[in-house]
Every structure is written in structure tokens, then in C-alpha cells.
Scaffold this motif. Structure first.
Motif: not given
Length: 184
Positions: A143-148, A150-158
Motif C-alpha cells: 500500500g505504498l504511494s509512488n513517491d514512497e 521511488a524513495e525506498r528503491l532510489h528510483l525516479n517517480k516516473r
């Protein structure tokens, strides 16, 4: 109540005398309630049934001129009302039992289908590229958001959005034939 007095009241009632109705009601209504209660064991329902009996007496008062025993007349009506009461309750209980049985059957089927579908989705996700699996699991299972994500996996939100979009497309492609079978 005296038999001749009762017959006199019935004749007057047949002509629409509401005082005769009141006197008969006062004498017999409590007896009707007790009689009905003895069978159905619900005081409020017995009271309502007695009221209905006397309502029918009033509505059909013209036919009372031929009645020779008001007590027998009332108790016959009460007996018929008890039969109807139990018959109605039996039908209602059968309906409720059938409804609950149908719900149990459909509930079990739905539960089994949901479990099977969940296993199939897990299998399909396990066949996706590793990064797409992680993104999908974090989004849909955790249930994580796309921003969370991206932050956790060190990826770009896109990039996260692309992985999710591709994962959902793959699932849709694989599951569409299955859902078509259920619609037939």
C-alpha cells in the motif's frame, strides 16, 4: 355473558349499533388475547391478532344476525388466524433458511475464487522482471504511494509509474481470458 343478551347485541350490531360492538368487544377481547397468547407466546402479536379479529367482526357485522354463538364464531376466527400465523412463519423461515444457504454457497465460491485469483496473480507477478515485481508488491500488497516506492528503491517517480503500468498491463493481458470464461 347471557346467551339471549349476546344474541340481542349481535342483532343490533348487524344493524350498525356501535354500542353493542363495544359491549361485545369489552367482554370477549381479553379472552381472545389470552387464547391467542396461549398458542403463539407473543403478547403483542396476540393483542394485534385479537384487534384484527374484532376489526373483521365490525367489517362483516351485517352477517352476524345469523350467528347463534358469538363465542364459537370468535374462536373459529382465532383458530384460523393461528393457522395462518404458523403457516406464514413457516414460509418465512423456509425463505430465510434458503437465503442463508444460498449466501453460504456463494460466499464459499467467491472466497475460493478470490484465493485462486490471488495465487494466480502472485504467480504472474513472480514471472515479471525483478524490479517490476518489487514495485508492484510495494504498491499493491504494502500500500505504498509512488513517491514512497521511488524513495525506498532510489528510483525516479516516473520509473515507478512505468513499472506499475507495465505490471498492470501484463496482468490484464493474462487474466482477461479467464474473466471471459466466467462471463459465459
Amino acid at each position: 355473558m347471557d346467551k339471549t343478551l349476546e344474541i340481542g347485541y349481535l342483532r343490533k350490531l348487524a344493524k350498525g349499533d356501535d354500542r353493542s360492538f363495544e359491549l361485545l368487544f369489552l367482554d370477549y377481547h381479553p379472552k381472545m388475547v389470552r387464547f391467542l397468547y396461549g398458542f403463539i407466546k407473543d403478547e403483542e402479536e396476540a393483542y394485534d391478532m385479537a384487534q384484527e379479529i374484532f376489526y373483521k367482526v365490525w367489517v362483516n357485522r351485517e352477517s352476524l344476525a345469523e350467528v347463534t354463538s358469538f363465542k364459537s364464531y370468535l374462536f373459529t376466527m382465532a383458530r384460523n388466524m393461528i393457522y395462518n400465523y404458523y403457516e406464514h412463519n413457516l414460509v418465512k423461515e423456509k425463505y430465510i433458511l434458503r437465503q442463508s444457504k444460498d449466501q453460504d454457497e456463494y460466499g464459499l465460491e467467491d472466497e475460493l475464487f478470490a484465493k485462486d485469483l490471488s495465487l494466480l496473480i502472485d504467480l504472474l507477478v513472480s514471472q515479471m522482471p525483478e524490479q517490476r515485481q518489487r514495485v508492484f508488491t510495494l504498491s499493491r500488497k504494502n500500500g505504498l504511494s509512488n513517491d514512497e516506492i521511488a524513495e525506498r528503491l532510489h528510483l525516479n517517480k516516473r520509473t515507478v509509474e512505468n513499472h506499475l503500468s507495465n505490471a498492470l498491463r501484463d496482468l490484464r493481458k493474462a487474466l482477461t481470458p479467464l474473466f471471459c470464461l466466467f462471463l459465459l
